[in-house]
Design an enzyme around this catalytic site. Sequence first.
Site, mmCIF file in Angstrom:
data_model
loop_
_atom_site.group_PDB
_atom_site.id
_atom_site.type_symbol
_atom_site.label_atom_id
_atom_site.label_comp_id
_atom_site.label_asym_id
_atom_site.label_seq_id
_atom_site.Cartn_x
_atom_site.Cartn_y
_atom_site.Cartn_z
ATOM 1 N N PRO A 226 1.073 -15.678 -3.103
ATOM 2 C CA PRO A 226 2.288 -15.086 -3.647
ATOM 3 C C PRO A 226 3.072 -15.987 -4.594
ATOM 4 O O PRO A 226 4.031 -15.531 -5.215
ATOM 5 C CB PRO A 226 3.109 -14.774 -2.398
ATOM 6 C CG PRO A 226 2.649 -15.791 -1.403
ATOM 7 C CD PRO A 226 1.195 -16.004 -1.668
ATOM 8 N N ASP A 249 -3.728 -14.228 -14.064
ATOM 9 C CA ASP A 249 -2.796 -13.129 -14.178
ATOM 10 C C ASP A 249 -1.418 -13.623 -14.587
ATOM 11 O O ASP A 249 -1.075 -14.807 -14.421
ATOM 12 C CB ASP A 249 -2.672 -12.393 -12.836
ATOM 13 C CG ASP A 249 -3.858 -11.481 -12.561
ATOM 14 O OD1 ASP A 249 -4.634 -11.251 -13.501
ATOM 15 O OD2 ASP A 249 -3.999 -11.015 -11.417
ATOM 16 N N LYS A 271 -1.339 -8.778 -17.022
ATOM 17 C CA LYS A 271 -1.051 -7.355 -17.147
ATOM 18 C C LYS A 271 0.349 -7.101 -16.604
ATOM 19 O O LYS A 271 0.759 -7.709 -15.614
ATOM 20 C CB LYS A 271 -2.055 -6.515 -16.341
ATOM 21 C CG LYS A 271 -3.391 -6.302 -17.037
ATOM 22 C CD LYS A 271 -4.290 -5.454 -16.174
ATOM 23 C CE LYS A 271 -5.513 -4.984 -16.932
ATOM 24 N NZ LYS A 271 -5.190 -4.002 -17.955
ATOM 25 N N GLY A 303 -1.672 -13.260 -5.424
ATOM 26 C CA GLY A 303 -1.884 -12.682 -4.101
ATOM 27 C C GLY A 303 -3.323 -12.780 -3.671
ATOM 28 O O GLY A 303 -3.953 -13.839 -3.771
ATOM 29 N N ASP A 304 -3.875 -11.668 -3.196
ATOM 30 C CA ASP A 304 -5.271 -11.605 -2.770
ATOM 31 C C ASP A 304 -6.041 -10.733 -3.756
ATOM 32 O O ASP A 304 -5.600 -9.620 -4.069
ATOM 33 C CB ASP A 304 -5.372 -11.017 -1.364
ATOM 34 C CG ASP A 304 -6.802 -11.035 -0.847
ATOM 35 O OD1 ASP A 304 -7.143 -11.965 -0.110
ATOM 36 O OD2 ASP A 304 -7.566 -10.123 -1.200
ATOM 37 N N THR A 332 -1.845 -12.253 0.599
ATOM 38 C CA THR A 332 -1.307 -11.163 -0.203
ATOM 39 C C THR A 332 0.213 -11.136 -0.124
ATOM 40 O O THR A 332 0.825 -11.646 0.830
ATOM 41 C CB THR A 332 -1.909 -9.822 0.259
ATOM 42 O OG1 THR A 332 -1.543 -8.805 -0.673
ATOM 43 C CG2 THR A 332 -1.432 -9.441 1.651
ATOM 44 N N ALA A 333 0.841 -10.506 -1.117
ATOM 45 C CA ALA A 333 2.305 -10.504 -1.213
ATOM 46 C C ALA A 333 2.957 -9.895 0.014
ATOM 47 O O ALA A 333 4.035 -10.332 0.443
ATOM 48 C CB ALA A 333 2.729 -9.759 -2.476
ATOM 49 N N MET A 384 4.073 -3.114 -6.692
ATOM 50 C CA MET A 384 4.413 -2.598 -8.026
ATOM 51 C C MET A 384 5.321 -1.369 -7.902
ATOM 52 O O MET A 384 5.094 -0.335 -8.522
ATOM 53 C CB MET A 384 3.140 -2.266 -8.819
ATOM 54 C CG MET A 384 2.251 -3.480 -9.051
ATOM 55 S SD MET A 384 0.612 -3.063 -9.707
ATOM 56 C CE MET A 384 -0.221 -2.485 -8.207
#
Length: 476
Positions: A226, A249, A271, A303-304, A332-333, A384
């Site tokens: 994260p 990213d 992105k 994250g993952d 992950t977040a 998101m």
Amino acid sequence: MKHFPIFLAVEGRRIVLSGGGDAALAKLRLLMKTEARLTVFATDPAPDIRDWAAAGRLTLIERAMQPGDALCAALFYGADEDPAEDARTAAIAHADGALVNIVDNLHDSQFITPAIVDRDPVVVAIGTEGAAPVLARAIKKDLEDRLPPVLGTLARIGKAFRARVEALPFGAPRRAFWSDYYFAAGPRALNTGGEGALDDTLATLLTDHLNAAPKPGRVEFVGAGPGDPELLTLKARRALHEADVVIHDRLVSAEILELVRREATLIDAGKEGFGKSMAQGDIDALIVEHGTRGAHVVRLKSGDPTVFGRLDEEIEAVEAAGLAWSIVPGITAASAAVAGIGQSLTRRGRNASVRFITGHDTKGFADHDWATLAQPGEVAAIYMGKRSARFFQGRLLMHGADPATPVTVIENASRPDQRVIATTLSELEPTLTRAALTGPALTLFGLAPRAAAKLNVLPDHGGEHEPEKSIQEAFA
């Protein structure tokens, strides 16, 4: 960074020091490890300084320093332990063109001397810009314990062999050779045959590497977590250290990108939802292009990589190109976010499952099983979800969700600027609009922060952050 670290060439050059007491002794013990020509000016030098001069290790001039005494000197140390005399000699050295350091006077010094771990020719310099000498000493002790004394022998003999290693292609092949030497063949030869065995070991190793078939490129899909670099896995750290190319990213934090090997090619393939983006096909092509050239490519994902990371599309492109690949999972977040509010994603008697859902997909705002999600006790981690918050809110309320259902939004989860916004489903908007989020955020539906006062939580009406803790409190 107020002091830029460099290694200054001093072989055969003058270093001048003024002073003859304890401060001078401490500096000279370090300076005598160099191949510089040392000159000391002291009216009353310590016995050790006289002995070093008698042994030819330095030149001692038993008088106060005068104009012209620091001409052609690379460095000057003021170590008179008297502010007035240090200021006088420093002014002379400035006029003579030397870089000046005044012992225990950071403000008036042009350079500082770091704590040093000496495995000559391997030298590790540790600096804190004068802010925390005790930390520098602790780091030095840790490194002294970790780096074996034989490291210097391996490096000294390896240095003489470097020109021959240029027969190998630049980049990964040379790194593989030196890795084999320093971490396998070299220590083994030193232990069994002593220093005399290293020359033959290097020659044999070079022949083996020159005759080895070129290694094909490979791709690692690595989870950056994260944002907190301390949450990286050991495997992820190793991948960043070994990579030739890192394609990352937008959400990968700057602190994690700092861990990438300096010689590696760093490519931003970020992105942004509803914003500027690199097309997925272009990202796939980049990965394949560098992999087919024989590079070790790390595709670094926030994250993952297995959670909303477009992983399958990239793996399919890599497989179609015949490249080897592997996945290094990350935190992950959702895991970081729920930890940040002191909660658990599942709890006996409350929810036996948790949903990881996205706020939007390739067609726009994403649709989900709203009727099930609206049931009491359901928990979802919404990725998101900033721009789709009003859409989610409306769908859930329309399907009978309790307006008082807790909703927590965590911005910049795990990072120093993490922000927690506690609200309810009915107040999700306009709460998010008022919060004016700018960083990546994850929404936890069905969960409220535990011990809110201790977790830097902003209530839905806006509020002040908790004051920063002292160092003692932080480490308590």
